[in-house]
Design a protein around this motif. Structure first.
Motif, PDB file in Angstrom:
ATOM      1  N   MET A   1       5.539   5.828   1.924  1.00 40.66           N
ATOM      2  CA  MET A   1       6.219   4.556   2.136  1.00 40.66           C
ATOM      3  C   MET A   1       5.637   3.480   1.233  1.00 40.66           C
ATOM      4  SD  MET A   1       6.581   2.328   5.665  1.00 40.66           S
ATOM      5  CE  MET A   1       4.841   1.841   5.696  1.00 40.66           C
ATOM      6  N   ARG A   2       6.530   2.709   0.581  1.00 38.52           N
ATOM      7  CA  ARG A   2       6.119   1.585  -0.250  1.00 38.52           C
ATOM      8  C   ARG A   2       6.403   0.278   0.480  1.00 38.52           C
ATOM      9  NH1 ARG A   2       8.762   4.359  -4.820  1.00 38.52           N
ATOM     10  NH2 ARG A   2       7.223   4.945  -6.405  1.00 38.52           N
ATOM     11  N   TYR A   3       5.668  -0.760   0.100  1.00 41.59           N
ATOM     12  CA  TYR A   3       5.995  -2.099   0.573  1.00 41.59           C
ATOM     13  C   TYR A   3       7.271  -2.562  -0.130  1.00 41.59           C
ATOM     14  CZ  TYR A   3       1.378  -2.488   2.727  1.00 41.59           C
ATOM     15  OH  TYR A   3       0.269  -2.300   3.513  1.00 41.59           O
ATOM     16  N   SER A   4       8.207  -3.140   0.642  1.00 41.00           N
ATOM     17  CA  SER A   4       9.480  -3.573   0.101  1.00 41.00           C
ATOM     18  C   SER A   4       9.769  -5.010   0.527  1.00 41.00           C
ATOM     19  CB  SER A   4      10.602  -2.657   0.602  1.00 41.00           C
ATOM     20  OG  SER A   4      11.857  -3.076   0.102  1.00 41.00           O
ATOM     21  N   PHE A   5      10.343  -5.810  -0.383  1.00 40.16           N
ATOM     22  CA  PHE A   5      10.595  -7.226  -0.108  1.00 40.16           C
ATOM     23  C   PHE A   5      11.962  -7.635  -0.656  1.00 40.16           C
ATOM     24  CE2 PHE A   5       6.094  -6.494  -0.625  1.00 40.16           C
ATOM     25  CZ  PHE A   5       5.557  -7.088   0.502  1.00 40.16           C
ATOM     26  N   GLY A 110      -8.107   3.420   2.994  1.00 39.96           N
ATOM     27  CA  GLY A 110      -7.995   4.513   3.952  1.00 39.96           C
ATOM     28  C   GLY A 110      -7.218   4.100   5.197  1.00 39.96           C
ATOM     29  N   TYR A 111      -7.462   2.888   5.660  1.00 39.84           N
ATOM     30  CA  TYR A 111      -6.757   2.355   6.828  1.00 39.84           C
ATOM     31  C   TYR A 111      -5.259   2.267   6.558  1.00 39.84           C
ATOM     32  CZ  TYR A 111      -5.427  -1.154  10.366  1.00 39.84           C
ATOM     33  OH  TYR A 111      -4.823  -1.849  11.385  1.00 39.84           O
ATOM     34  N   LEU A 112      -4.881   1.835   5.350  1.00 36.41           N
ATOM     35  CA  LEU A 112      -3.466   1.712   5.005  1.00 36.41           C
ATOM     36  C   LEU A 112      -2.813   3.082   4.824  1.00 36.41           C
ATOM     37  CD1 LEU A 112      -3.597  -1.314   2.529  1.00 36.41           C
ATOM     38  CD2 LEU A 112      -2.944  -1.311   4.941  1.00 36.41           C
ATOM     39  N   VAL A 113      -3.558   4.041   4.297  1.00 41.18           N
ATOM     40  CA  VAL A 113      -3.036   5.402   4.189  1.00 41.18           C
ATOM     41  C   VAL A 113      -2.696   5.938   5.572  1.00 41.18           C
ATOM     42  CG1 VAL A 113      -3.636   7.792   3.637  1.00 41.18           C
ATOM     43  CG2 VAL A 113      -4.116   5.981   1.990  1.00 41.18           C
ATOM     44  N   LYS A 116       0.598   5.195   6.762  1.00 39.59           N
ATOM     45  CA  LYS A 116       1.660   5.850   5.987  1.00 39.59           C
ATOM     46  C   LYS A 116       2.052   5.095   4.714  1.00 39.59           C
ATOM     47  CE  LYS A 116       1.718   8.751   9.376  1.00 39.59           C
ATOM     48  NZ  LYS A 116       0.952  10.022   9.247  1.00 39.59           N
ATOM     49  N   ILE A 117       1.142   4.256   4.177  1.00 40.28           N
ATOM     50  CA  ILE A 117       1.392   3.591   2.906  1.00 40.28           C
ATOM     51  C   ILE A 117       0.971   4.527   1.776  1.00 40.28           C
ATOM     52  CG2 ILE A 117       0.791   1.639   1.431  1.00 40.28           C
ATOM     53  CD1 ILE A 117       2.537   0.909   3.825  1.00 40.28           C
ATOM     54  N   ASP A 118       1.865   4.748   0.820  1.00 41.45           N
ATOM     55  CA  ASP A 118       1.572   5.635  -0.299  1.00 41.45           C
ATOM     56  C   ASP A 118       0.646   4.961  -1.305  1.00 41.45           C
ATOM     57  OD1 ASP A 118       3.302   7.514   0.797  1.00 41.45           O
ATOM     58  OD2 ASP A 118       5.021   6.767  -0.343  1.00 41.45           O
TER      59      ASP A 118
END
Length: 208
Positions: A1-5, A110-113, A116-118
């Protein structure tokens, strides 16, 4: 998953100029352009003209240059773009030559992974020295970092509680002395060729 805006355009301009006004850096824009991560009204777009009312959507490119570290992380505050975490003593804020894969930044990655952040690209906005304990502000992605640099960097004030040896000349004052990195590459020392540094202090308690 990517951040999207998404961002709604309010006047005639170009994609690049509009996103720059929203805090997207030139470097980030080039990466999004190269990875085809910009859309205007749902259609893939480059740096073309846009008109008021159009919707620009963009995603943050991924990067595998930062190694995630899956270690304890005390999160004090979190929203869609920011983290405030507590840094323990003995941990560097960012990777260094001696700890390329272990730092507060690696732990945030690591926390963001785990969320589910790619290949996340967090950034430390308020670094603390290795042996300093305290709260650290971190941007979850380069877009948040760019917005901070654009709007808030010069308005940030840090407050520290410190234990010092000896006796200060007065219970309240200022120390205006340039600082630079010491020979060990970790600590900082007062030096004429260092960076300007102004510290305002107030003595809270003295040991008798």
């Amino acid at each position: 998953m990517r951040y999207s805006f998404t961002s709604k355009v309010t006047r005639s301009t170009t994609v690049k100029r509009w996103l720059a006004e929203q805090g997207v850096s030139h470097r980030l824009f080039k990466k999004m352009l190269a990875d085809h991560l910009i859309w205007v009204d749902g259609q893939a777009s480059g740096n073309g003209p846009v008109e008021a009312g159009q919707i620009i959507r963009f995603e943050i490119p991924t990067s595998k240059t930062l190694t995630p570290e899956f270690a304890p992380l005390e999160v004090i505050y979190e929203d869609a773009n920011w983290l405030i975490v507590s840094k323990p003593a003995g941990l560097t804020s960012v990777p260094g030559p001696h700890t390329p894969n272990s730092s507060l930044l690696n732990r945030i990655a690591g926390y963001l992974v785990e969320q589910k952040i790619d290949a996340p690209q967090p950034a430390i906005m308020t670094r603390l020295d290795r042996d300093t304990v305290g709260l650290v502000l971190a941007a979850k992605h380069p877009y948040a970092q760019g917005r901070f640099d654009q709007a808030h960097q010069r308005t940030l004030t840090k407050h520290y509680l410190a234990v010092v040896s000896g006796k200060l000349p007065s219970p309240k004052g200022e120390i205006d002395a340039p600082l630079k990195l010491a020979a060990d590459g970790i600590h900082r020392i007062v030096a004429a060729d260092g960076q300007a540094a102004l510290t305002k202090y107030r003595v809270l308690k003295e040991k008798t």
